[in-house]
Design a protein around this motif. Structure first.
Motif, PDB file in Angstrom:
ATOM      1  N   PHE A 150       0.760  -1.067   0.062  1.00 31.88           N
ATOM      2  CA  PHE A 150       0.043  -0.076   0.002  1.00 31.88           C
ATOM      3  C   PHE A 150       0.847   1.185   0.038  1.00 31.88           C
ATOM      4  O   PHE A 150       0.595   2.290   0.582  1.00 31.88           O
ATOM      5  CB  PHE A 150      -1.037  -0.037   1.347  1.00 31.88           C
ATOM      6  N   ASN A 151       1.853   1.215  -1.003  1.00 36.13           N
ATOM      7  CA  ASN A 151       2.792   2.413  -0.881  1.00 36.13           C
ATOM      8  C   ASN A 151       3.125   2.610  -2.183  1.00 36.13           C
ATOM      9  O   ASN A 151       4.088   2.269  -2.816  1.00 36.13           O
ATOM     10  CB  ASN A 151       4.328   2.014  -0.006  1.00 36.13           C
ATOM     11  N   PRO A 152       2.481   3.607  -2.971  1.00 37.42           N
ATOM     12  CA  PRO A 152       2.495   3.733  -4.333  1.00 37.42           C
ATOM     13  C   PRO A 152       4.072   4.288  -4.543  1.00 37.42           C
ATOM     14  O   PRO A 152       4.562   4.192  -5.676  1.00 37.42           O
ATOM     15  CB  PRO A 152       1.533   4.758  -4.718  1.00 37.42           C
ATOM     16  N   SER A 153       4.531   5.281  -3.785  1.00 33.11           N
ATOM     17  CA  SER A 153       5.856   5.620  -3.969  1.00 33.11           C
ATOM     18  C   SER A 153       6.972   4.658  -4.098  1.00 33.11           C
ATOM     19  O   SER A 153       7.857   4.721  -4.556  1.00 33.11           O
ATOM     20  CB  SER A 153       6.512   6.537  -2.722  1.00 33.11           C
ATOM     21  N   LEU A 154       6.829   3.702  -3.251  1.00 35.80           N
ATOM     22  CA  LEU A 154       7.707   2.537  -3.223  1.00 35.80           C
ATOM     23  C   LEU A 154       7.675   1.873  -4.542  1.00 35.80           C
ATOM     24  O   LEU A 154       8.838   1.334  -5.203  1.00 35.80           O
ATOM     25  CB  LEU A 154       7.224   1.679  -2.099  1.00 35.80           C
ATOM     26  N   VAL A 155       6.090   1.586  -5.042  1.00 38.32           N
ATOM     27  CA  VAL A 155       5.989   1.098  -6.543  1.00 38.32           C
ATOM     28  C   VAL A 155       6.797   1.636  -7.450  1.00 38.32           C
ATOM     29  O   VAL A 155       7.334   1.103  -8.234  1.00 38.32           O
ATOM     30  CB  VAL A 155       4.665   0.621  -6.388  1.00 38.32           C
ATOM     31  N   ARG A 156       6.576   2.901  -7.453  1.00 42.72           N
ATOM     32  CA  ARG A 156       7.292   3.783  -8.404  1.00 42.72           C
ATOM     33  C   ARG A 156       8.655   3.754  -8.296  1.00 42.72           C
ATOM     34  O   ARG A 156       9.352   3.450  -9.455  1.00 42.72           O
ATOM     35  CB  ARG A 156       6.937   5.389  -8.034  1.00 42.72           C
ATOM     36  N   ARG A 157       9.438   3.532  -7.411  1.00 43.94           N
ATOM     37  CA  ARG A 157      11.009   3.594  -7.212  1.00 43.94           C
ATOM     38  C   ARG A 157      11.383   2.080  -7.734  1.00 43.94           C
ATOM     39  O   ARG A 157      12.288   1.647  -8.539  1.00 43.94           O
ATOM     40  CB  ARG A 157      11.435   3.685  -5.646  1.00 43.94           C
ATOM     41  N   ILE A 158      10.464   1.098  -7.330  1.00 42.00           N
ATOM     42  CA  ILE A 158      10.847  -0.111  -8.152  1.00 42.00           C
ATOM     43  C   ILE A 158      10.616  -0.184  -9.371  1.00 42.00           C
ATOM     44  O   ILE A 158      11.674  -0.589 -10.223  1.00 42.00           O
ATOM     45  CB  ILE A 158       9.843  -1.201  -7.698  1.00 42.00           C
ATOM     46  N   TRP A 159       9.822   0.458 -10.156  1.00 39.22           N
ATOM     47  CA  TRP A 159       9.730   0.268 -11.757  1.00 39.22           C
ATOM     48  C   TRP A 159      10.646   1.246 -12.312  1.00 39.22           C
ATOM     49  O   TRP A 159      10.820   1.199 -13.418  1.00 39.22           O
ATOM     50  CB  TRP A 159       8.231   0.668 -11.966  1.00 39.22           C
ATOM     51  N   VAL A 675      -1.237   1.190   7.519  1.00 43.24           N
ATOM     52  CA  VAL A 675      -1.858   1.918   6.139  1.00 43.24           C
ATOM     53  C   VAL A 675      -3.106   2.301   6.990  1.00 43.24           C
ATOM     54  O   VAL A 675      -4.170   1.648   7.108  1.00 43.24           O
ATOM     55  CB  VAL A 675      -2.049   0.918   5.260  1.00 43.24           C
ATOM     56  N   VAL A 676      -3.462   3.730   6.687  1.00 43.11           N
ATOM     57  CA  VAL A 676      -4.598   4.355   7.206  1.00 43.11           C
ATOM     58  C   VAL A 676      -5.662   4.326   6.151  1.00 43.11           C
ATOM     59  O   VAL A 676      -5.195   5.055   4.925  1.00 43.11           O
ATOM     60  CB  VAL A 676      -4.299   5.637   7.586  1.00 43.11           C
ATOM     61  N   GLN A 677      -6.768   3.814   5.841  1.00 39.00           N
ATOM     62  CA  GLN A 677      -7.715   3.503   4.740  1.00 39.00           C
ATOM     63  C   GLN A 677      -8.770   4.476   4.799  1.00 39.00           C
ATOM     64  O   GLN A 677      -9.700   4.267   5.858  1.00 39.00           O
ATOM     65  CB  GLN A 677      -7.887   1.992   4.833  1.00 39.00           C
ATOM     66  N   MET A 678      -9.227   5.113   3.839  1.00 36.03           N
ATOM     67  CA  MET A 678     -10.735   5.648   3.980  1.00 36.03           C
ATOM     68  C   MET A 678     -11.474   5.068   2.603  1.00 36.03           C
ATOM     69  O   MET A 678     -11.213   5.011   1.604  1.00 36.03           O
ATOM     70  CB  MET A 678     -10.333   7.111   3.496  1.00 36.03           C
ATOM     71  N   TYR A 679     -12.836   4.872   3.255  1.00 37.40           N
ATOM     72  CA  TYR A 679     -13.869   4.263   2.415  1.00 37.40           C
ATOM     73  C   TYR A 679     -15.084   5.065   2.324  1.00 37.40           C
ATOM     74  O   TYR A 679     -15.229   5.939   3.524  1.00 37.40           O
ATOM     75  CB  TYR A 679     -14.229   2.685   2.774  1.00 37.40           C
ATOM     76  N   PRO A 690     -22.084  -0.355  -4.545  1.00 38.99           N
ATOM     77  CA  PRO A 690     -21.312  -0.934  -3.623  1.00 38.99           C
ATOM     78  C   PRO A 690     -21.209  -0.883  -2.272  1.00 38.99           C
ATOM     79  O   PRO A 690     -22.032   0.210  -1.815  1.00 38.99           O
ATOM     80  CB  PRO A 690     -19.988  -0.404  -4.404  1.00 38.99           C
ATOM     81  N   ASP A 691     -21.047  -1.674  -1.577  1.00 44.73           N
ATOM     82  CA  ASP A 691     -21.149  -1.752  -0.108  1.00 44.73           C
ATOM     83  C   ASP A 691     -20.125  -0.718   0.607  1.00 44.73           C
ATOM     84  O   ASP A 691     -20.567   0.232   1.484  1.00 44.73           O
ATOM     85  CB  ASP A 691     -20.761  -3.176   0.414  1.00 44.73           C
ATOM     86  N   LYS A 692     -19.191  -0.452  -0.045  1.00 43.61           N
ATOM     87  CA  LYS A 692     -18.200   0.350   0.200  1.00 43.61           C
ATOM     88  C   LYS A 692     -17.087   0.445  -0.925  1.00 43.61           C
ATOM     89  O   LYS A 692     -16.794  -0.624  -1.582  1.00 43.61           O
ATOM     90  CB  LYS A 692     -17.421   0.296   1.573  1.00 43.61           C
ATOM     91  N   GLU A 693     -16.376   1.682  -0.931  1.00 45.94           N
ATOM     92  CA  GLU A 693     -15.306   1.539  -1.939  1.00 45.94           C
ATOM     93  C   GLU A 693     -14.060   2.411  -1.427  1.00 45.94           C
ATOM     94  O   GLU A 693     -14.143   3.625  -0.650  1.00 45.94           O
ATOM     95  CB  GLU A 693     -15.760   2.444  -3.238  1.00 45.94           C
ATOM     96  N   LEU A 694     -12.870   1.853  -1.648  1.00 52.32           N
ATOM     97  CA  LEU A 694     -11.551   2.577  -1.092  1.00 52.32           C
ATOM     98  C   LEU A 694     -11.513   3.829  -1.890  1.00 52.32           C
ATOM     99  O   LEU A 694     -11.558   3.659  -3.350  1.00 52.32           O
ATOM    100  CB  LEU A 694     -10.603   1.625  -1.249  1.00 52.32           C
ATOM    101  N   LYS A 695     -11.080   4.918  -1.236  1.00 58.09           N
ATOM    102  CA  LYS A 695     -10.976   6.186  -1.757  1.00 58.09           C
ATOM    103  C   LYS A 695      -9.685   7.096  -1.469  1.00 58.09           C
ATOM    104  O   LYS A 695      -9.504   8.085  -1.993  1.00 58.09           O
ATOM    105  CB  LYS A 695     -12.276   7.225  -1.620  1.00 58.09           C
ATOM    106  N   GLY A 696      -9.009   6.207  -0.483  1.00 55.74           N
ATOM    107  CA  GLY A 696      -7.871   7.045  -0.048  1.00 55.74           C
ATOM    108  C   GLY A 696      -6.970   5.975   0.687  1.00 55.74           C
ATOM    109  O   GLY A 696      -7.883   5.363   1.423  1.00 55.74           O
ATOM    110  N   PHE A 697      -5.791   6.436   0.937  1.00 55.82           N
ATOM    111  CA  PHE A 697      -5.062   5.563   2.056  1.00 55.82           C
ATOM    112  C   PHE A 697      -3.601   6.293   1.970  1.00 55.82           C
ATOM    113  O   PHE A 697      -3.231   6.890   1.099  1.00 55.82           O
ATOM    114  CB  PHE A 697      -4.771   3.932   1.735  1.00 55.82           C
ATOM    115  N   GLU A 698      -2.857   6.056   3.195  1.00 51.47           N
ATOM    116  CA  GLU A 698      -1.830   6.598   3.455  1.00 51.47           C
ATOM    117  C   GLU A 698      -1.094   5.751   4.368  1.00 51.47           C
ATOM    118  O   GLU A 698      -1.564   5.243   5.450  1.00 51.47           O
ATOM    119  CB  GLU A 698      -1.626   8.094   4.081  1.00 51.47           C
ATOM    120  N   LYS A 699       0.117   5.546   4.318  1.00 52.74           N
ATOM    121  CA  LYS A 699       1.104   4.604   4.787  1.00 52.74           C
ATOM    122  C   LYS A 699       1.933   5.416   5.941  1.00 52.74           C
ATOM    123  O   LYS A 699       2.754   6.523   5.407  1.00 52.74           O
ATOM    124  CB  LYS A 699       1.928   3.843   4.267  1.00 52.74           C
ATOM    125  N   ILE A 700       1.712   5.454   7.052  1.00 54.90           N
ATOM    126  CA  ILE A 700       2.395   6.385   7.996  1.00 54.90           C
ATOM    127  C   ILE A 700       3.444   5.403   9.165  1.00 54.90           C
ATOM    128  O   ILE A 700       3.152   4.277   9.072  1.00 54.90           O
ATOM    129  CB  ILE A 700       1.554   7.170   9.276  1.00 54.90           C
TER     130      ILE A 700
END
Length: 755
Positions: A150-159, A675-679, A690-700
């Protein structure tokens, strides 16, 4: 017959110059002109046959080889193809180490440029599921594994590393990443994608593309490669989880859930390429679907890169999908739909020159496709700098920073599913006899654990048995091995702690190729005697830690019941067991979260957390309610307390926003990441929602006793959906926002949308 072309590979250590700067330079060679001007200058020079050659990619395995001295060796078949030029070649030099691959690809490119009339370079294409799919490159975890961070910046560094390492060995494009949603655990290719959720996949895919393309700027600089996002669209939704099966997706689900990662890949990440899907949508084969490949992709989203077929799929419109009357009709169908490059086939776009003789209007569509291919080559700078600087390869591939990044990614991707009585972490300072057991144990697992643990404890490693016979196309399950089982249990009885490695491997979950290979499964239970192994070791009474390695979601009911702790690793990097040991012995707290729902049984499928609310009304007889583990779930070595959920305002309009804030406190004794998640849930809609949808997250990351206020912004765009008339709408009404540690554990409050 093979032809040998002896080129001084060892002397190719500098960048070649593409034609001298003379007054005789043709206009398309003028680097001061725009890409579009250069394309329009070159296109009219090409014969029809040369144009069609720029619409075809062949695989290097048909005769692009090196001899015993490493010199370029081409088959007659390849020599014939290259006389006209070529769009590209898949996987040249994939089995060579990076420096030799760079020299080889320089020689291959030089041959191609010198043996077609206009000196048009070729695209060398790779794939990237565990890093660059070639010998000697950094091996990262698979996309599903990194999604668990759940870390997009980490994924960006990998790629970013993937893009650099690929370009250094002479590659230009990769048929990756996958923008598909994967909600079908029977599907053998599940781990190639980033999970079941639209928002999470969108974040991961856009960062992967920005990384591999060097934020687009790296393309022309020659430092990165172009991405080909795939498979457009809906490929991960194949019925029964069987590769090549039909796809049943409602038009509304397609627009609201399947399209967004692809749209973001085009609009935000600027992907150079798109690959069409094997499947169909509403009965229309994707490779012959102009509404999809032209209407949506180009007219709506403004995509101006190229679309490539999946392997042989244009021809399959005739002989497999059976929506075209002939191979020629299939070629025309693909061309009209918007497929620019034919991957591999000899019975599809190869027919185009003859077809033009009967229907000259086809050449306009050919010109359209060739423009897109040439444009890509100019963007990549291949006409001006077609070669690799070999002197940079050794230091650039498998750099220490890249290897360290692979380890960092592993540490952030391991998911702790269970930890009864604080079994983990183990105390590395306490002398222990530790047994590493089970079929997913690797040869170097013991040495990696010893490197982390030191000499305080004793480690015994015994794999016991394999799951299959390892046959590549159709592996066979091996029968229960009573001697191996007894040996493992005997070792377990004598140990202080047992760490059991179970799950699945590259043979039990893989791509089911078109010919004879199988890789999908009709069950999602662990194969073989793995459940029995866990139960028998549990019966010894010794602490049992299960390490779950796999490439598809498994229903691990027995494992969940019998183990004291579970670490879900999916498929980590080449250093995965070292990172795993660091977590087990408490150097780092686990922080991964599930990117997919874990069902209790295959009978619950389809099952993902964001299904329509009405799907959760009734449960099954004789089955415990809900998933075994929910989307977004993952434990830590500490506890995180959520409090003080606030909204800046309680109403939103089509032109306003709401700020959401929540306080998270580390109430334990260990520094850790969360990972703090907002639905968000639309309480009442004009269509079922939908029952709920993920709309934001941040890893702290928080130290013991530390608190942090995390903020999210709710925008009107987040609340849009496809309405009754199949257009995007905002509906006034009540919404619930949920912020927490998973899709099932959160604080919540409400707000209204007023129009």
């Amino acid at each position: 017959m093979k032809r040998l072309y002896y080129l001084p590979l060892l002397s190719l250590t500098v960048i070649f110059q593409s034609y001298g700067q003379t007054k005789d330079l043709k206009r398309y060679k003028n680097a001061s002109l725009s890409v579009e001007e250069r394309v329009e200058a070159l296109l009219p020079l090409l014969s029809l046959e040369e144009k069609v050659a720029q619409m075809r990619i062949f695989h290097a395995n048909i005769g692009v080889e090196a001899d015993a001295k490493g010199n370029l060796k081409l088959s007659d078949r390849v020599v014939g193809k290259l006389k006209l030029g070529i769009a590209g070649i898949k996987n040249p030099a994939e089995h060579m180490e990076p420096v030799m691959a760079a020299k080889f690809n320089n020689a291959l490119q030089k041959y191609i440029i010198e043996h077609n009339r206009w000196g048009i370079p070729a695209l060398f294409v790779t794939e990237s599921y565990n890093g660059v799919d070639a010998e000697g490159c950094t091996k990262f975890g698979r996309p599903m594994t990194s999604a668990a961070s759940f870390n997009p910046s980490l994924v960006r560094r990998i790629w970013d590393v993937i893009g650099k390492e690929a370009r250094l060995r002479g590659m230009h494009m990769c048929h990756s990443p996958e923008a598909d949603l994967v909600r079908e655990p029977r599907f053998g290719r599940m781990s190639e994608a980033f999970g079941e959720d639209t928002f999470l996949t969108t974040q991961m895919v856009t960062n992967a593309i920005k990384g591999v393309q060097g934020n687009y700027e790296g393309l022309g600089k020659g430092t990165h490669i172009g991405a080909v996002a795939k498979h457009f669209a809906g490929y991960g939704q194949v019925l029964g989880g069987k590769n090549f099966a039909a796809i049943e997706i409602s038009p509304r689900t397609l627009v609201d859930e399947i399209y967004p990662p692809f749209e973001a890949a085009v609009k935000e990440a600027k992907t150079l390429g798109i690959m069409a899907s094997h499947g169909d949508l509403n009965g229309i084969a994707s490779h012959g679907n102009p509404e999809l490949l032209t209407g949506v992709l180009r007219d709506q989203w403004g995509f101006n890169g190229y679309v490539v077929s999946d392997s042989n799929d244009i021809a399959r419109l005739f002989y497999f999908m059976k929506v075209a009357e002939s191979a020629q009709a299939a070629a025309l169908m693909g061309l009209e739909a918007g497929i620019d490059i034919d991957l591999y086939a000899e019975d599809s776009y190869a027919y185009l020159p003859e077809m033009v003789k009967k229907n000259p209007e086809i050449e306009k569509l050919i010109d359209r496709a060739v423009r897109r291919v040439l444009r890509t080559k100019f963007i990549l700078g291949l006409f001006d700098n077609p070669y690799v600087d070999v002197a940079k390869v050794a230091k650039g591939v498998r750099a220490k920073s890249s290897l360290d990044l692979a380890k960092e990614s592993d540490l952030e991707s391991v998911i702790m599913l269970k930890n009864d009585k604080k079994t983990l972490p183990l105390d590395k300072n306490k002398p222990l006899k530790i047994a590493l057991l089970g079929p997913l144990l690797h040869k170097n697992t013991k040495s990696m654990f010893e490197a982390v643990l030191g000499k305080n404890s004793t480690i015994i490693a015994e794999k016991g048995f394999d799951l299959t016979d390892g046959k590549k196309d159709i592996p066979n399950l091996l029968p229960r091995n009573p001697e191996a089982m007894n040996k493992l249990v005997t070792i377990a009885k004598d140990a202080d702690v047992n760490i059991v490695f179970v799950g699945g491997d590259e043979h039990t979950s893989k791509e089911a190729f078109f010919a004879s290979a199988l890789g999908d499964r009709a069950s999602i239970d662990p194969v073989g005697a793995q459940d029995e192994l866990v139960e028998q070791i549990k019966a010894t009474g010794k602490p049992l830690i299960v390490v779950l390695k796999h490439r598809r979601t498994l229903s691990i009911n027995t494992i969940a019941q019998s183990s004291d702790a579970i670490l879900d690793t999916w498929d980590l990097s080449e250093f995965g067991d070292e990172s795993l040991a660091r977590i087990i012995f408490g150097e780092v707290a686990p922080s991964g979260k599930l990117p997919v729902t874990v069902p209790r049984t295959i009978g619950q499928l389809p099952f993902h957390y964001s299904m329509k609310e009405i799907n959760f009304k009734k449960e099954y007889l004789f089955l415990e309610k809900g998933p075994l583990y929910p989307f977004g779930f993952g434990l830590s070595y500490t506890n995180f307390e959520y409090s003080n959920l606030k909204l800046s305002v309680n109403e939103i309009t089509p032109t306003s926003e709401i700020e959401v804030s929540v306080t998270i406190k580390n109430t334990g004794a260990v520094k850790a990441k969360e990972v703090v998640q907002m639905y968000i849930k639309d309480e009442i809609g004009s269509v079922t929602r939908p029952d709920k949808e993920l709309k934001g997250f941040e890893k702290i990351e928080l130290s013991p006793g530390e608190s942090k206020v995390v903020k999210f912004t709710i925008t009107p765009k987040m609340l849009e959906f496809t309405g009754l008339k199949m257009d995007k709408i905002l509906e006034a009404g009540d919404y619930t926002v949920m912020v927490g540690t998973s899709s099932q554990e959160y604080l919540k409050t409400t707000f209204k949308l007023n129009k």
